[in-house]
Design a protein around this motif. Structure first.
Motif, short mmCIF file in Angstrom:
data_model
loop_
_atom_site.label_atom_id
_atom_site.label_comp_id
_atom_site.label_asym_id
_atom_site.label_seq_id
_atom_site.Cartn_x
_atom_site.Cartn_y
_atom_site.Cartn_z
N ARG A 150 0.86 -1.19 0.00
CA ARG A 150 0.00 0.00 0.00
C ARG A 150 0.90 1.23 0.00
NH1 ARG A 150 -5.33 1.37 1.54
NH2 ARG A 150 -5.64 3.48 0.73
N VAL A 151 0.61 2.18 -0.89
CA VAL A 151 1.36 3.43 -0.98
C VAL A 151 0.37 4.58 -0.90
CG1 VAL A 151 2.91 4.84 -2.38
CG2 VAL A 151 3.15 2.35 -2.41
N VAL A 152 0.62 5.52 0.00
CA VAL A 152 -0.21 6.71 0.14
C VAL A 152 0.70 7.91 -0.08
CG1 VAL A 152 -1.81 8.01 1.60
CG2 VAL A 152 -1.65 5.52 1.84
N LEU A 153 0.39 8.75 -1.07
CA LEU A 153 1.23 9.89 -1.42
C LEU A 153 0.41 11.18 -1.37
CD1 LEU A 153 2.95 8.32 -4.56
CD2 LEU A 153 3.96 8.53 -2.28
N ALA A 154 1.06 12.26 -0.96
CA ALA A 154 0.40 13.57 -0.94
C ALA A 154 1.47 14.65 -1.07
CB ALA A 154 -0.38 13.77 0.36
N ALA A 155 1.14 15.73 -1.78
CA ALA A 155 2.10 16.83 -1.94
C ALA A 155 1.38 18.10 -2.36
CB ALA A 155 3.17 16.48 -2.97
N GLY A 157 2.56 22.74 -2.48
CA GLY A 157 3.72 23.63 -2.55
C GLY A 157 4.56 23.68 -1.30
N ASP A 158 4.02 23.23 -0.18
CA ASP A 158 4.73 23.32 1.10
C ASP A 158 5.35 22.01 1.55
OD1 ASP A 158 4.06 26.03 1.45
OD2 ASP A 158 2.09 25.48 2.24
N PHE A 159 4.76 20.89 1.16
CA PHE A 159 5.14 19.63 1.77
C PHE A 159 4.93 18.48 0.79
CE2 PHE A 159 5.09 16.42 5.23
CZ PHE A 159 6.08 16.93 6.04
N ALA A 160 5.79 17.47 0.86
CA ALA A 160 5.62 16.24 0.09
C ALA A 160 5.83 15.07 1.04
CB ALA A 160 6.61 16.17 -1.07
N SER A 161 4.96 14.09 0.97
CA SER A 161 5.04 12.99 1.93
C SER A 161 4.51 11.70 1.33
CB SER A 161 4.26 13.33 3.20
OG SER A 161 2.93 13.70 2.88
N GLY A 162 4.90 10.60 1.94
CA GLY A 162 4.44 9.31 1.44
C GLY A 162 4.52 8.25 2.53
N LEU A 163 3.54 7.36 2.53
CA LEU A 163 3.49 6.24 3.47
C LEU A 163 3.55 4.95 2.67
CD1 LEU A 163 3.00 5.11 6.39
CD2 LEU A 163 0.56 5.14 5.82
N PHE A 164 4.39 4.03 3.11
CA PHE A 164 4.59 2.74 2.44
C PHE A 164 4.32 1.64 3.45
CE2 PHE A 164 7.70 -0.72 2.12
CZ PHE A 164 7.47 -1.22 0.85
N LEU A 165 3.48 0.68 3.07
CA LEU A 165 3.21 -0.50 3.91
C LEU A 165 3.34 -1.73 3.02
CD1 LEU A 165 0.00 0.76 5.76
CD2 LEU A 165 2.29 0.59 6.75
N GLN A 166 3.99 -2.77 3.52
CA GLN A 166 4.17 -3.99 2.73
C GLN A 166 4.05 -5.23 3.59
OE1 GLN A 166 8.02 -5.05 0.68
NE2 GLN A 166 6.74 -4.72 -1.14
N LYS A 167 3.29 -6.17 3.08
CA LYS A 167 3.05 -7.44 3.76
C LYS A 167 4.23 -8.37 3.51
CE LYS A 167 -0.53 -11.06 3.78
NZ LYS A 167 -1.77 -11.48 3.07
N LEU A 168 4.88 -8.84 4.56
CA LEU A 168 6.02 -9.74 4.44
C LEU A 168 5.54 -11.19 4.34
CD1 LEU A 168 8.42 -7.97 6.97
CD2 LEU A 168 8.44 -7.85 4.47
N PRO A 169 6.41 -12.11 3.88
CA PRO A 169 5.96 -13.49 3.63
C PRO A 169 5.32 -14.20 4.83
CG PRO A 169 8.07 -13.10 2.58
CD PRO A 169 7.78 -11.88 3.40
N GLY A 170 5.74 -13.87 6.04
CA GLY A 170 5.20 -14.58 7.21
C GLY A 170 4.01 -13.91 7.85
#
Length: 275
Positions: A150-155, A157-170
């Motif tokens: 899952r990737v959540v991005l937002a930006a 003129g003042d700020f740029a940000s992103g959240l990354f979530l990933q399901k591992l094999p276990g």
């Protein structure tokens, strides 16, 4: 602080990262009169490049290019293993007010090129699958890493940000419902909440989960003058072509579009390069 914060939901075997760009984002876009929609998309691409570039383990850099038709022909962002960034946008025609992702790029493509100091460049070209840049990267990472992401991005003129979530094999063995639960909660995140620190954001959105945080890594804008690189490019053109250009124009003027640097050379560059 301009940084990347990596973390792990220990009881779920789900990893993640949050990138927050303020001052270095201002440096990168200072003096560039991009339409708001182009500025926002460039910021999202920059946040995504940092999220992925943070995984580089050896000296090198990763370059992302969003290539489209019209009105936006190119977005390019580079990030190296030290999390130094630079980038630019190239609108092709006038940008309509409040365009959608598809209206900006049409049937374009995402090009990722990895330059390593220890081997030849490696390149991947994928179509733009999805109606947002977040969806494009989710599809790309799912295809390349075979893990739900899952990737959540937002930006703006003042700020740029992103959240990354990933399901591992276990992950399913630890908690069969863990990924679905996190995805339901992640869908509630507002763009302004991505400005929070990773600790505050995760405590607000996932208050019941146990999270381990790793060391914070700083991000900075880095785009110095590099005359040696320009001279090497001129030398590669060959003496005849350089002399012909000088005869026609009197001097050579070369623009570095990404770093907004101008290089000028007179006739004395010929013996400097070729004698």
């Amino acid at each position: 602080m301009d940084s990347v914060q990596r973390f792990l939901f220990e009881d779920l075997d789900i990893r993640g990262a949050l990138v927050s760009l303020g001052a270095c984002w201002h440096e990168m876009t200072a003096g560039r009169e991009y339409p708001p929609a182009v500025l926002s998309l460039l910021g999202e691409l920059t946040a995504a490049a940092v999220l992925i570039g943070g995984n580089l383990k050896t000296p090198g850099r990763i370059v992302f290019q969003l290539q489209g038709a019209a009105p936006l022909s190119l977005l390019i962002v580079e990030c190296d293993e030290q999390l130094r960034i630079r980038g630019t946008a190239r609108p092709k025609t006038a940008v309509p007010p409040a365009p959608t992702f598809r209206e900006l790029l049409g049937d374009g493509q995402l090009v990722m090129t990895l330059y390593s100091n220890f081997g030849d460049p490696w390149q991947s070209i994928v179509p733009l699958v999805g109606d947002t840049l977040s969806a494009v990267f989710e599809h790309y990472l799912m295809q390349s890493e075979q893990q739900a992401t899952r990737v959540v991005l937002a930006a703006d003129g003042d700020f740029a940000s992103g959240l990354f979530l990933q399901k591992l094999p276990g992950a399913d063995a630890k908690d069969a419902d863990g990924w679905n639960r996190l995805m339901h909660l992640a869908a509630t995140i507002r763009p302004d909440e991505l400005r929070l620190s990773a600790v505050n954001l995760l405590m607000r959105v996932f208050p019941e989960e146990s999270v381990r945080f790793f060391d914070l890594r700083p991000v900075r804008y880095h785009c110095p003058r590099n005359e040696e690189k320009v001279l090497a490019m001129l030398k590669a053109l060959g003496r005849a072509e350089v002399e012909a250009a000088l005869a026609e124009r009197g001097e050579l003027e070369i623009e570095d579009e990404i770093c907004r640097q101008t290089y000028r050379f007179g006739a004395d560059v010929v013996p400097r390069l070729f004698d």
